[in-house]
Design a protein around this motif. Structure first.
Motif, PDB file in Angstrom:
ATOM      1  N   HIS A  53       0.767  -1.255   0.000  1.00 46.15           N
ATOM      2  CA  HIS A  53       0.000   0.000   0.000  1.00 46.15           C
ATOM      3  C   HIS A  53       0.790   1.294   0.000  1.00 46.15           C
ATOM      4  O   HIS A  53       0.287   2.324  -0.427  1.00 46.15           O
TER       5      HIS A  53
ATOM      6  N   CYS B 284      -1.820  -4.253  -6.481  1.00 47.92           N
ATOM      7  CA  CYS B 284      -2.727  -3.648  -5.493  1.00 47.92           C
ATOM      8  C   CYS B 284      -2.479  -2.126  -5.389  1.00 47.92           C
ATOM      9  O   CYS B 284      -2.258  -1.469  -6.391  1.00 47.92           O
ATOM     10  N   CYS B 285      -2.471  -1.598  -4.158  1.00 49.84           N
ATOM     11  CA  CYS B 285      -2.447  -0.130  -4.054  1.00 49.84           C
ATOM     12  C   CYS B 285      -1.059   0.469  -4.154  1.00 49.84           C
ATOM     13  O   CYS B 285      -0.912   1.634  -4.531  1.00 49.84           O
TER      14      CYS B 285
ATOM     15  N   PHE C 103      -5.862  -7.403  -6.270  1.00 48.72           N
ATOM     16  CA  PHE C 103      -5.669  -8.265  -5.090  1.00 48.72           C
ATOM     17  C   PHE C 103      -5.542  -9.758  -5.405  1.00 48.72           C
ATOM     18  O   PHE C 103      -4.614 -10.416  -4.952  1.00 48.72           O
TER      19      PHE C 103
ATOM     20  N   CYS D 244      -2.896  -6.130   2.678  1.00 47.11           N
ATOM     21  CA  CYS D 244      -3.405  -6.914   1.541  1.00 47.11           C
ATOM     22  C   CYS D 244      -2.364  -7.865   0.964  1.00 47.11           C
ATOM     23  O   CYS D 244      -2.480  -8.289  -0.187  1.00 47.11           O
TER      24      CYS D 244
ATOM     25  N   GLY E  70     -12.797  -0.599  -3.898  1.00 52.48           N
ATOM     26  CA  GLY E  70     -12.645  -1.808  -3.100  1.00 52.48           C
ATOM     27  C   GLY E  70     -11.948  -2.961  -3.793  1.00 52.48           C
ATOM     28  O   GLY E  70     -11.400  -2.828  -4.884  1.00 52.48           O
ATOM     29  N   CYS E  71     -12.029  -4.105  -3.125  1.00 53.18           N
ATOM     30  CA  CYS E  71     -11.124  -5.238  -3.344  1.00 53.18           C
ATOM     31  C   CYS E  71     -11.673  -6.247  -4.348  1.00 53.18           C
ATOM     32  O   CYS E  71     -12.645  -5.993  -5.048  1.00 53.18           O
TER      33      CYS E  71
ATOM     34  N   GLY F  61      -8.296   1.946  -5.833  1.00 47.61           N
ATOM     35  CA  GLY F  61      -7.954   0.600  -5.376  1.00 47.61           C
ATOM     36  C   GLY F  61      -8.046  -0.466  -6.454  1.00 47.61           C
ATOM     37  O   GLY F  61      -7.823  -0.225  -7.638  1.00 47.61           O
ATOM     38  N   CYS F  62      -8.390  -1.661  -6.006  1.00 54.27           N
ATOM     39  CA  CYS F  62      -8.422  -2.813  -6.915  1.00 54.27           C
ATOM     40  C   CYS F  62      -9.589  -2.727  -7.879  1.00 54.27           C
ATOM     41  O   CYS F  62      -9.561  -3.358  -8.940  1.00 54.27           O
TER      42      CYS F  62
ATOM     43  N   CYS G 218      -6.370   3.165  -2.059  1.00 45.23           N
ATOM     44  CA  CYS G 218      -7.491   3.146  -1.094  1.00 45.23           C
ATOM     45  C   CYS G 218      -7.531   4.403  -0.219  1.00 45.23           C
ATOM     46  O   CYS G 218      -8.610   4.930   0.053  1.00 45.23           O
TER      47      CYS G 218
ATOM     48  N   MET H 200     -13.407  -7.124   0.638  1.00 50.11           N
ATOM     49  CA  MET H 200     -12.961  -8.171   1.561  1.00 50.11           C
ATOM     50  C   MET H 200     -12.314  -7.575   2.807  1.00 50.11           C
ATOM     51  O   MET H 200     -12.333  -8.168   3.865  1.00 50.11           O
ATOM     52  N   SER H 201     -11.741  -6.393   2.731  1.00 45.06           N
ATOM     53  CA  SER H 201     -10.903  -5.877   3.807  1.00 45.06           C
ATOM     54  C   SER H 201     -11.715  -5.120   4.866  1.00 45.06           C
ATOM     55  O   SER H 201     -12.735  -4.499   4.555  1.00 45.06           O
TER      56      SER H 201
ATOM     57  N   LYS I 163     -10.715  -2.515   5.942  1.00 44.56           N
ATOM     58  CA  LYS I 163     -10.575  -1.120   5.494  1.00 44.56           C
ATOM     59  C   LYS I 163     -11.787  -0.685   4.671  1.00 44.56           C
ATOM     60  O   LYS I 163     -12.182   0.474   4.698  1.00 44.56           O
TER      61      LYS I 163
HETATM   62  S1  MSK Z   1      -5.428  -2.921  -2.231  1.00 48.99           S
HETATM   63  S2  MSK Z   1      -7.860  -2.856   0.540  1.00 48.99           S
HETATM   64  S3  MSK Z   1      -7.554  -5.346  -1.784  1.00 48.99           S
HETATM   65  S4  MSK Z   1      -8.891  -2.390  -2.776  1.00 48.99           S
HETATM   66 FE1  MSK Z   1      -5.951  -1.135  -1.547  1.00 48.99          FE
HETATM   67 FE2  MSK Z   1      -7.193  -3.729  -3.084  1.00 48.99          FE
HETATM   68 FE3  MSK Z   1      -8.898  -3.759  -1.094  1.00 48.99          FE
HETATM   69 FE4  MSK Z   1      -6.363  -4.018  -0.614  1.00 48.99          FE
END
Ligand code: MSK
Ligand code: SF4
Length: 646
Positions: free
Chosen positions: A262, A297-298, A315, A336, A447-448, A477-478, A520, A556-557, A559
């Motif tokens: 991230h 990912c991010c 992801f 992640c 989101g993921c 994000g994803c 994110c 999924m997260s 976050k």
């Molecule tokens: S990277 S928080 S899988 S969007 Fe931000 Fe992707 Fe969700 Fe991680």
């Protein structure tokens, strides 16, 4: 391709690698997901409590077994506590990222690292003023130092209000004050969740969730916003930039280094180190044509937005990248990062390297990142990758051909300039487009991925449905990577999918109908864009008045839960593809999916069908248009038909 592989992912590159995993006998997320079935029903409903050692306790959802824990906690209390702890964890993750960026800013401003400079000095001054710093006659470094100190102090602040909340429209801020949910300090709100939700403290589910909103606001309008703004200052604000995405960005004849996680702090320096002529020469000495850096990912989004570094995927592609057999080194920072990566890496020659003291894996090489020696560490990591090129098993390499172009790099500021022109930077054209009915409204789709939904399918289907109905989409994000892989982030290919009104806007100002605004933490950019729209005038007085909606169709997260709650607490209708673990309590479900609308103007909905979810968002946007008494849409297509009673 078998039906099973097609059903796991919408993305052909991922399908190929899922198939390869099977033939290489490597277990990946989908296999582990299958092995986990049936998943725990109590957990899914939020009805399991293990906050004290009289438990674990679980409430019988059928009403036949126990209806209270040993301490007497009801399902409402247990569900609200579990949910709010997810907000705490999500907010902590985003905000700790923000803290690290503030720390780096401080080091750079004090000259304690020479590998970072304060690049966006205009933004530095703007944010410094917001924090009440007198910038007159002060050097950039002095302003940076004061800003770094002020931002860091907000994490441990005990009283008052986080400064960034002042950027919200006056009516919104007044509402938060009335409700007592203006965040005081970032860490303080997270800690208070942990206190309130421990055994024998807060038993009022509404009171618990209200504090959850306060904490989520400390994330969106605090920790995440600090992360975004200070990253722009340190690494430079993004500008619209063309790049490429998907596993096809990996190169068979080059050393492939993937950065995943991230934070931009190390990856921003890694992208400089990858160009180091000495290291490139070393790669050539080992028979490679060069060094190819790609993101995941991010972390990918951070260096994609600022440097146009290609993204290898989102992801669910982290293990798949290793399965190509062509990744020499995967460097991870935080968040992640699947623990299973070390297993996948062990099946190939890939070197997995952890870099953060907060994120170590047993048996995995750890090269600790220090801001003071950033470039030197980045060079060492790249060198490790280059030296690993010779260990490749050529016969095991299979890189999917799929690769797409995209335009990324949109921010509040540059969208402002693009829309209004260089000399009249303003959101007026956006507001006017919505007011006139050329544009229906806007949606944030973020989101993921999650193996419980076909990878990318929900993101892509939802976004296509929204743009078809003249809804401008902003992404992070994803989700942004998913839509980029489908080609939706280019003016060229997405135009044929957008409604006529949206096409006209995009053509006039030269933007894609789907705007990638970052990682994110950069969801905070969306909050500022919405606040600017209110400031511009004509679309109400509060964020909840604007014809907008948000969604996280494959979340999924934890976050994502924090993001969802700060969106809702900011007045935005927000749909999650699969329910949050609240269905065990009718009261909590009803509170967050209905009653909150009368309190904060936003609420949640859960809908797994992405087309239907998009239609629900459109219906909400139309409801807001009606409330604002806006004229009918300029090019109304068929009215949106709901597939079920809403
Ligand atoms: S990277 S928080 S899988 S969007 Fe931000 Fe992707 Fe969700 Fe991680
Ligand atoms: Fe059980 Fe109450 Fe302890 Fe939770 S807090 S584990 S419900 S006794």
């Amino acid at each position: 391709m078998s039906e099973k592989h097609i059903q796991r992912s919408y993305d052909p590159a991922s399908q190929k690698m899922i198939k390869k995993a099977e033939s290489d006998n490597v277990k990946i997320a989908w296999d582990r997901y299958d092995a986990m079935q049936p998943q725990c029903g109590f957990g899914e409903l939020g009805l399991c409590c293990k906050v004290c050692n009289m438990g674990p306790c679980r409430i019988d959802p059928f009403g036949e077994g126990p209806q209270e824990g040993v301490c007497g906690a009801t399902k409402d209390t247990i569900v609200a506590r579990n949910l709010t702890r997810m907000i705490a964890a999500g907010s902590a993750a985003h905000s700790d990222h923000g803290r690290d960026i503030a720390h780096t800013l401080l080091l750079a401003a004090r000259g304690q690292t020479h590998d970072y400079k304060l690049k966006d000095t205009e933004k530095l001054k703007k944010v410094a003023l917001l924090y009440g710093i007198d910038i007159n006659g002060k050097s950039i470094e002095k302003i940076g130092e004061e800003l770094g100190e002020k931002c860091l102090s907000e994490f441990g602040q005990q009283e008052g209000e986080l400064k960034m909340t002042k950027r919200a429209p006056a009516k919104r801020l007044a509402l938060w004050r009335k409700l007592g949910i203006v965040p005081r300090g970032i860490d303080r709100e997270v800690v208070e969740i942990m206190h309130r939700t421990t055994m024998g403290v807060d038993n009022d589910y509404k009171n618990i969730i209200n504090h959850g909103m306060r904490t989520a606001l400390a994330d969106g309008w605090g920790g995440s916003m600090i992360a975004t703004e200070l990253s722009d200052i340190l690494f430079g604000s993004p500008k619209p930039i063309r790049a490429t995405v998907n596993l096809g960005v990996l190169k068979e004849d080059q050393v492939n280094i993937v950065v995943h996680g991230h934070e931009p702090t190390l990856s921003d320096v890694v992208q400089q180190a990858a160009k180091d002529p000495e290291l490139v020469a070393l790669a050539k000495k080992y028979g490679a044509k060069g060094i190819n850096l790609a993101g995941m990912c991010c972390t990918a989004n951070e260096i994609l937005m600022r440097h146009g570094i290609p993204s290898a995927g989102n992801f669910l592609q982290q293990e798949l990248a290793i399965l190509t057999g062509a990744v020499e080194l995967m460097m991870v920072d935080v968040q992640c990062v699947m623990p299973a990566l070390s297993v996948a890496a062990n099946c190939f020659h890939t070197k997995l390297v952890t870099t953060s003291p907060k994120c170590k894996f047993p048996g995995v090489e750890h090269v600790e990142f220090k801001e003071e020696r950033a470039l030197e560490i980045a060079r060492n990591i790249i060198r490790m990758g280059v030296e690993n090129f010779k260990n490749r098993a050529k016969e095991r390499i299979e890189i999917p051909k799929e690769i797409r172009g995209l335009v990324a790099g949109f921010t509040t500021e540059n969208t402002f300039h693009i829309l209004g022109g260089k000399y009249r930077a303003t959101f007026r054209p956006l507001n006017d487009a919505i007011i006139s009915g050329r544009l229906r409204g806007a949606a944030g789709v973020v989101g993921c991925n999650n193996p419980n939904i076909r990878q990318d399918w929900a993101h892509v289907s939802m976004v296509k449905e929204l743009i078809k109905h003249d809804v401008l989409v902003v992404q992070t994000g994803c989700s942004a990577i998913a839509c980029a892989k489908e080609g939706l982030l280019t003016p060229e290919s997405a135009f044929k999918l957008a409604g006529r009104g949206l096409q006209e806007i995009c053509q006039a100002v030269g933007i894609p109908p789907v705007l990638h605004v970052g990682s994110c933490v950069d969801n905070s950019r969306i909050l500022i864009i919405l606040s600017q729209v209110i400031k511009e005038g004509g679309l109400g007085e509060d964020l909840s008045d604007i014809p907008v909606a948000a969604a996280a169709p494959e979340w999924m997260s934890e976050k994502a839960v924090a993001i969802g709650f700060y969106a809702v607490a900011s007045g935005v209708y927000t749909i999650f593809g699969t329910p949050q673990p609240v269905l065990g309590s009718e009261n909590v479900t009803n509170y967050i999916a209905a009653e909150l609308e009368n309190i904060v103007g936003g609420k949640f909905a859960f809908e797994a069908d992405p087309i239907r979810a998009a239609q629900m968002m459109i219906k909400h946007i139309d409801k807001k248009r009606e409330a604002l008494k806006l004229p009918p849409l300029m090019y109304e297509r068929e009215p949106v038909r709901m597939t079920n009673n809403d």
